[in-house]
Design a protein around this motif. Structure first.
Motif, PDB file in Angstrom:
ATOM      1  N   ARG A  26       0.827  -1.209   0.000  1.00  0.00           N
ATOM      2  CA  ARG A  26       0.000   0.000   0.000  1.00  0.00           C
ATOM      3  C   ARG A  26       0.862   1.259   0.000  1.00  0.00           C
ATOM      4  NH1 ARG A  26      -5.063   1.191   0.628  1.00  0.00           N
ATOM      5  NH2 ARG A  26      -5.585  -0.994   0.977  1.00  0.00           N
ATOM      6  N   THR A  37      -7.873   3.557  -6.316  1.00  0.00           N
ATOM      7  CA  THR A  37      -8.481   2.322  -6.825  1.00  0.00           C
ATOM      8  C   THR A  37      -7.413   1.322  -7.271  1.00  0.00           C
ATOM      9  OG1 THR A  37     -10.434   3.548  -7.486  1.00  0.00           O
ATOM     10  CG2 THR A  37     -10.166   1.378  -8.455  1.00  0.00           C
ATOM     11  N   THR A  40      -5.787  -0.171  -4.295  1.00  0.00           N
ATOM     12  CA  THR A  40      -6.651  -1.219  -3.725  1.00  0.00           C
ATOM     13  C   THR A  40      -6.557  -2.503  -4.542  1.00  0.00           C
ATOM     14  OG1 THR A  40      -8.127   0.526  -2.973  1.00  0.00           O
ATOM     15  CG2 THR A  40      -9.011  -1.705  -2.939  1.00  0.00           C
ATOM     16  N   ARG A  41      -6.530  -2.367  -5.878  1.00  0.00           N
ATOM     17  CA  ARG A  41      -6.393  -3.549  -6.748  1.00  0.00           C
ATOM     18  C   ARG A  41      -5.080  -4.274  -6.457  1.00  0.00           C
ATOM     19  NH1 ARG A  41      -8.308   0.155 -11.223  1.00  0.00           N
ATOM     20  NH2 ARG A  41     -10.365  -0.604 -11.852  1.00  0.00           N
ATOM     21  N   THR A  44      -5.029  -5.890  -2.984  1.00  0.00           N
ATOM     22  CA  THR A  44      -5.918  -7.057  -2.933  1.00  0.00           C
ATOM     23  C   THR A  44      -5.270  -8.255  -3.639  1.00  0.00           C
ATOM     24  OG1 THR A  44      -7.814  -5.579  -2.895  1.00  0.00           O
ATOM     25  CG2 THR A  44      -8.264  -7.873  -3.443  1.00  0.00           C
ATOM     26  N   LEU A 105     -11.123 -17.882  -6.373  1.00  0.00           N
ATOM     27  CA  LEU A 105     -11.105 -16.583  -7.052  1.00  0.00           C
ATOM     28  C   LEU A 105      -9.739 -15.915  -7.024  1.00  0.00           C
ATOM     29  CD1 LEU A 105     -14.430 -14.880  -5.893  1.00  0.00           C
ATOM     30  CD2 LEU A 105     -13.894 -15.859  -8.122  1.00  0.00           C
ATOM     31  N   GLY A 109      -8.943 -13.819 -10.208  1.00  0.00           N
ATOM     32  CA  GLY A 109      -9.234 -12.450  -9.793  1.00  0.00           C
ATOM     33  C   GLY A 109      -8.009 -11.572  -9.881  1.00  0.00           C
ATOM     34  N   ARG A 112      -7.358 -10.385 -13.331  1.00  0.00           N
ATOM     35  CA  ARG A 112      -8.229  -9.287 -13.754  1.00  0.00           C
ATOM     36  C   ARG A 112      -7.827  -7.955 -13.115  1.00  0.00           C
ATOM     37  NH1 ARG A 112     -12.343 -13.240 -13.644  1.00  0.00           N
ATOM     38  NH2 ARG A 112     -12.647 -12.859 -11.429  1.00  0.00           N
ATOM     39  N   LEU A 113      -7.312  -8.006 -11.895  1.00  0.00           N
ATOM     40  CA  LEU A 113      -6.976  -6.770 -11.181  1.00  0.00           C
ATOM     41  C   LEU A 113      -5.679  -6.149 -11.678  1.00  0.00           C
ATOM     42  CD1 LEU A 113      -7.897  -7.807  -7.512  1.00  0.00           C
ATOM     43  CD2 LEU A 113      -9.176  -6.275  -9.016  1.00  0.00           C
TER      44      LEU A 113
ATOM     45  N   GLU B  55     -10.041  -1.138   3.750  1.00  0.00           N
ATOM     46  CA  GLU B  55      -9.370  -0.742   2.508  1.00  0.00           C
ATOM     47  C   GLU B  55      -9.107  -1.923   1.583  1.00  0.00           C
ATOM     48  OE1 GLU B  55      -5.967   1.134   4.350  1.00  0.00           O
ATOM     49  OE2 GLU B  55      -6.761   3.111   3.850  1.00  0.00           O
ATOM     50  N   THR B  56      -9.135  -3.133   2.141  1.00  0.00           N
ATOM     51  CA  THR B  56      -8.877  -4.321   1.318  1.00  0.00           C
ATOM     52  C   THR B  56      -9.915  -5.384   1.630  1.00  0.00           C
ATOM     53  OG1 THR B  56      -6.542  -3.860   1.721  1.00  0.00           O
ATOM     54  CG2 THR B  56      -7.064  -5.892   0.551  1.00  0.00           C
ATOM     55  N   LEU B  57     -10.686  -5.753   0.611  1.00  0.00           N
ATOM     56  CA  LEU B  57     -11.674  -6.814   0.785  1.00  0.00           C
ATOM     57  C   LEU B  57     -11.263  -7.945  -0.147  1.00  0.00           C
ATOM     58  CD1 LEU B  57     -15.524  -6.113   0.794  1.00  0.00           C
ATOM     59  CD2 LEU B  57     -14.501  -8.348   0.604  1.00  0.00           C
ATOM     60  N   SER B  87     -13.470   2.352  -4.106  1.00  0.00           N
ATOM     61  CA  SER B  87     -12.308   1.579  -4.576  1.00  0.00           C
ATOM     62  C   SER B  87     -12.446   0.111  -4.180  1.00  0.00           C
ATOM     63  CB  SER B  87     -11.024   2.160  -3.980  1.00  0.00           C
ATOM     64  OG  SER B  87     -11.111   2.206  -2.563  1.00  0.00           O
ATOM     65  N   VAL B  88     -13.035  -0.137  -3.027  1.00  0.00           N
ATOM     66  CA  VAL B  88     -13.226  -1.516  -2.555  1.00  0.00           C
ATOM     67  C   VAL B  88     -14.321  -2.194  -3.379  1.00  0.00           C
ATOM     68  CG1 VAL B  88     -13.981  -2.937  -0.595  1.00  0.00           C
ATOM     69  CG2 VAL B  88     -12.380  -1.058  -0.231  1.00  0.00           C
ATOM     70  N   ILE B  90     -15.188  -1.507  -6.519  1.00  0.00           N
ATOM     71  CA  ILE B  90     -14.636  -1.786  -7.852  1.00  0.00           C
ATOM     72  C   ILE B  90     -13.765  -3.034  -7.808  1.00  0.00           C
ATOM     73  CG2 ILE B  90     -12.998  -0.948  -9.604  1.00  0.00           C
ATOM     74  CD1 ILE B  90     -13.945   1.935  -8.859  1.00  0.00           C
ATOM     75  N   THR B  91     -12.880  -3.085  -6.817  1.00  0.00           N
ATOM     76  CA  THR B  91     -11.948  -4.206  -6.702  1.00  0.00           C
ATOM     77  C   THR B  91     -12.679  -5.521  -6.424  1.00  0.00           C
ATOM     78  OG1 THR B  91     -10.245  -2.699  -5.911  1.00  0.00           O
ATOM     79  CG2 THR B  91      -9.892  -5.023  -5.483  1.00  0.00           C
ATOM     80  N   GLN B  94     -14.299  -6.773  -9.626  1.00  0.00           N
ATOM     81  CA  GLN B  94     -13.305  -7.265 -10.589  1.00  0.00           C
ATOM     82  C   GLN B  94     -12.642  -8.549 -10.121  1.00  0.00           C
ATOM     83  OE1 GLN B  94     -10.717  -3.982 -11.600  1.00  0.00           O
ATOM     84  NE2 GLN B  94     -12.136  -3.319 -13.199  1.00  0.00           N
ATOM     85  N   LEU B  95     -12.501  -8.693  -8.821  1.00  0.00           N
ATOM     86  CA  LEU B  95     -11.936  -9.924  -8.277  1.00  0.00           C
ATOM     87  C   LEU B  95     -12.875 -11.093  -8.561  1.00  0.00           C
ATOM     88  CD1 LEU B  95      -9.570 -10.987  -6.470  1.00  0.00           C
ATOM     89  CD2 LEU B  95     -11.024 -10.565  -4.499  1.00  0.00           C
ATOM     90  N   GLY B  96     -14.157 -10.768  -8.723  1.00  0.00           N
ATOM     91  CA  GLY B  96     -15.136 -11.804  -9.046  1.00  0.00           C
ATOM     92  C   GLY B  96     -16.028 -12.178  -7.875  1.00  0.00           C
TER      93      GLY B  96
END
Ligand SMILES: Nc1ncnc2c1ncn2[C@@H]1O[C@H](COP(=O)(O)OP(=O)(O)OP(=O)(O)O)[C@@H](O)[C@H]1O
Ligand SMILES: [Mg+2]
Lengths: 138, 124
Positions: A26, A37, A40-41, A44, A105, A109, A112-113, B55-57, B87-88, B90-91, B94-96
């Motif tokens: 981060r 965003t 976050t991608r 994650t 996932l 996933g 995709r991110l 912030e992260t899921l 942001s969470v 969207i992510t 996209q993660l599915g």
């Protein structure tokens, strides 16, 4: 463990490293100028691959570094372990495929991110997964 | 035991659970137990999971949340997820992650409005 100003290695050998990996990534991604965003991608995706390492290989490492590909500046993360390896990468990349009772996932996933994802794995040898995200694209 | 930063308070017949910013897997698992125990102890009708600090899921977090919602439902309660950051969101998509049948609200106030509808007597 620092290996330079624009690179760093974090060892992953327990669930506790999830938090440090997420924090490090981060901070780095934010400092590099990624928007919230994209940060976050990236965080994650890193979270998914870190968890896969301690779930399936029990230990490994994550290295982050800045990278330059075709004039695009980006962040590159390399997750390496010497666990059992992935027998069938194509199968593992399918959404819903899991051997760990998960959602299946994490890998699809992450693809995709991120902008790039490469998986090298040898059964019985281990797994190296490289992911990249570039600053220019969104 | 519940990790620091996690707060569960009762408002009328609803539990307001505030999820900390960057919970580790243990914290998330403990949170699930804590919510279910509080459901019983407080005789709550509903749960609001405030994730506005999150912030992260990732997939583990999502799976535990979905599981918790099902468990709360089995205990006769409704759950609303409140305050997911853009942001969470969207992510997560996209993660599915499939959050299609999860009830959500923009913030705790709106979530409270939703849960309040379920109260016996329907008073707001
Ligand atoms: N580092 C690894 N070493 C060995 N096998 C792996 C590794 N990473 C993933 N796998 C295999 O690939 C499968 C798919 O991984 P993926 O992360 O997509 O889903 P999952 O971990 O099963 O569930 P989720 O991530 O949704 O909780 C895993 O179930 C596991 O069999
Ligand atoms: Mg996984």
């Amino acid at each position: 463990m620092m290996t330079g100003r624009d690179a760093c290695e974090v060892s992953i050998d327990s669930e506790n490293e999830m938090i440090s990996v997420r924090k490090v990534i981060r901070n780095v991604a934010t400092e590099m100028g990624f928007g919230v965003t994209d940060v976050t991608r990236i965080v994650t995706a890193a979270s998914e691959l870190t968890r896969n390492i301690f779930l399936y290989a029990s230990s490994g490492t994550m290295i982050w570094r800045t990278c330059e590909v075709n004039g695009n500046t980006g962040i590159e993360l390399i997750f390496e372990d010497h666990g059992p390896g992935i027998a069938d990468i194509e199968e593992a990349m399918q959404a819903g495929f899991t051997t760990g009772g998960g959602l299946g996932l994490g890998l699809p996933g992450t693809k995709r991110l991120m902008d790039d994802m490469e998986i090298k794995s040898q059964k019985g040898e281990g797994t190296v997964i490289t992911i990249r995200k570039y600053l220019r694209r969104c | 035991m519940i990790a620091k930063n996690t707060s569960v308070i009762k408002i009328y017949n609803t539990l307001l659970v505030t999820v900390p910013a960057d919970p580790d897997d243990n914290t998330i698992t403990e949170l699930q137990e804590h919510v279910l125990e509080s459901m019983e102890k407080c005789v709550a009708k509903g749960v609001i999971l405030d994730i506005s600090m999150v912030e992260t899921l990732d997939s583990f977090f999502a799976r535990t949340i979905t599981e918790t919602i099902q468990m709360v439902a089995v205990m006769g309660g409704d759950t609303v997820i409140a305050g997911m950051r853009p942001s969470v969101a969207i992510t997560a998509i996209q993660l599915g992650l499939n959050l299609g049948n999860v009830r959500t609200a923009l913030n705790v106030e709106l979530a409270l409005d939703m849960v309040a509808d379920f109260r016996p007597g329907g008073q707001k």
